[in-house]
Design an enzyme around this catalytic site. Structure first.
Site, PDB file in Angstrom:
ATOM      1  N   ASP A 150       0.847  -1.198   0.000  1.00  0.00           N
ATOM      2  CA  ASP A 150       0.000   0.000   0.000  1.00  0.00           C
ATOM      3  C   ASP A 150       0.888   1.255   0.000  1.00  0.00           C
ATOM      4  O   ASP A 150       1.801   1.361   0.824  1.00  0.00           O
ATOM      5  CB  ASP A 150      -0.882  -0.051   1.268  1.00  0.00           C
ATOM      6  CG  ASP A 150      -1.982   0.983   1.261  1.00  0.00           C
ATOM      7  OD1 ASP A 150      -2.238   1.587   0.211  1.00  0.00           O
ATOM      8  OD2 ASP A 150      -2.596   1.170   2.339  1.00  0.00           O
ATOM      9  N   GLY A 198      -9.090   5.709   1.729  1.00  0.00           N
ATOM     10  CA  GLY A 198      -9.633   6.593   2.744  1.00  0.00           C
ATOM     11  C   GLY A 198     -11.087   6.286   3.031  1.00  0.00           C
ATOM     12  O   GLY A 198     -11.904   7.186   3.212  1.00  0.00           O
TER      13      GLY A 198
END
Ligand SMILES: [Zn+2]
Length: 291
Positions: free
Chosen positions: A81, A218
């Site tokens: 990530d 997010g």
């Protein structure tokens, strides 16, 4: 033969659901995520940022996922990530990660494209050499950087920094990425007082322009209906990190307050496993329309 991550993503896309991507910094979080995914029998992606990866260890992370995938025969995948350089992406892929996110959002567009393309080319070469099916994801449009509790929207995030369908199409064609994380109103972290609303119509337009699966970063703090609307329009993977961190910390704090004499880490941290599992289960049910 087990299905590849690419196949699971296409399946999710067709079914109008999304695969959950959850970050870990340690074994307890992994156990919590695995427990929830297994209970619902859903594929799941484990993410490690550069910082999380440094703490866990690249080889260790690969070995943990391998154990669950090969010995438990579970569809669990490992993603690098937000890696910020070709070197860190390459190292993760060499170690055995299934996918990587090259985050060059802060570079000028031409440099971002060049660096992203370099990662895509390397992944293709490595896939050919090893028979693996490695995916590269990139982000376009700024959505902030940290998975924490924020007092306000990160500086630089506004309607103006949202990804346009035209930019997305150009970027995807120029780089050959497999997955795109657009800016559609989302921000990393959780904003006190509520995260901004998402723009599903923007997801639809970007999806139509690029033709590749989209990833929502997010996700923590987002309203349920916004998730559902965006998944319907083309989001195939949703990232959750901050909510897991908050659940983990609060569970350990609470346990230590009520058991001040306890010193066995496996007893203390069992509370964190349970708390993470609860968050992940609720999120997976939502992303898969199971509630
Ligand atoms: Zn992210």
């Amino acid at each position: 033969m087990q299905k590849t991550l690419r196949e699971y993503i296409l399946e999710a896309d067709k079914a109008g659901v999304a695969i959950g991507h959850f970050n870990i910094s340690n074994l307890e979080a992994l156990h919590g995520i695995y427990k929830a995914a297994k209970k619902l029998n859903l594929p799941v992606i484990i993410g490690l940022s550069e910082g999380e990866e440094k703490f866990v260890g690249k080889g260790e992370a690969v070995a943990l996922i391998k154990e669950l995938r090969e010995n438990e025969h579970y569809p669990i995948f490992l993603n690098a990530d937000h890696h910020y350089s070709f070197e860190t992406v390459k190292a993760a892929l060499d170690a055995g990660y299934d996918s990587a996110i090259i985050d060059a959002v802060k570079l000028p567009l031409d440099e971002n494209i060049a660096l992203t393309k370099k990662c895509v080319d390397y992944a293709l070469e490595l896939s050919k050499k090893t028979g693996r099916d490695i995916l590269i994801e990139a982000e376009l449009g700024f959505i902030g950087t940290s998975s924490k509790i924020l007092d306000a929207l990160p500086e630089g995030v506004s309607e103006k920094t949202m990804t346009t369908p035209e930019d997305a199409k150009h970027f995807v064609e120029a780089t050959g990425i497999d997955l795109l994380a657009p800016s559609i109103g989302n921000v990393h972290g959780m904003v006190r007082g509520g995260n901004p609303r998402l723009h599903p119509e923007r997801v639809k337009a970007i999806r139509e322009a690029t033709g590749i699966p989209l990833v929502l970063h997010g996700g923590s703090g987002t309203m349920d209906q916004d998730f559902l609307d965006c998944i319907k329009e083309g989001i195939d993977i949703v990232h959750i990190n901050t909510e897991i961190r908050v659940a983990y910390k609060e569970a350990v704090e609470k346990f230590l307050q009520s058991h001040p004499e306890e010193i066995a880490p496996y007893k203390i941290l069992e509370s964190a496993v349970e708390a993470v599992a609860l968050v992940v289960e609720a999120r997976l049910k939502l992303f898969n329309r199971m509630q």
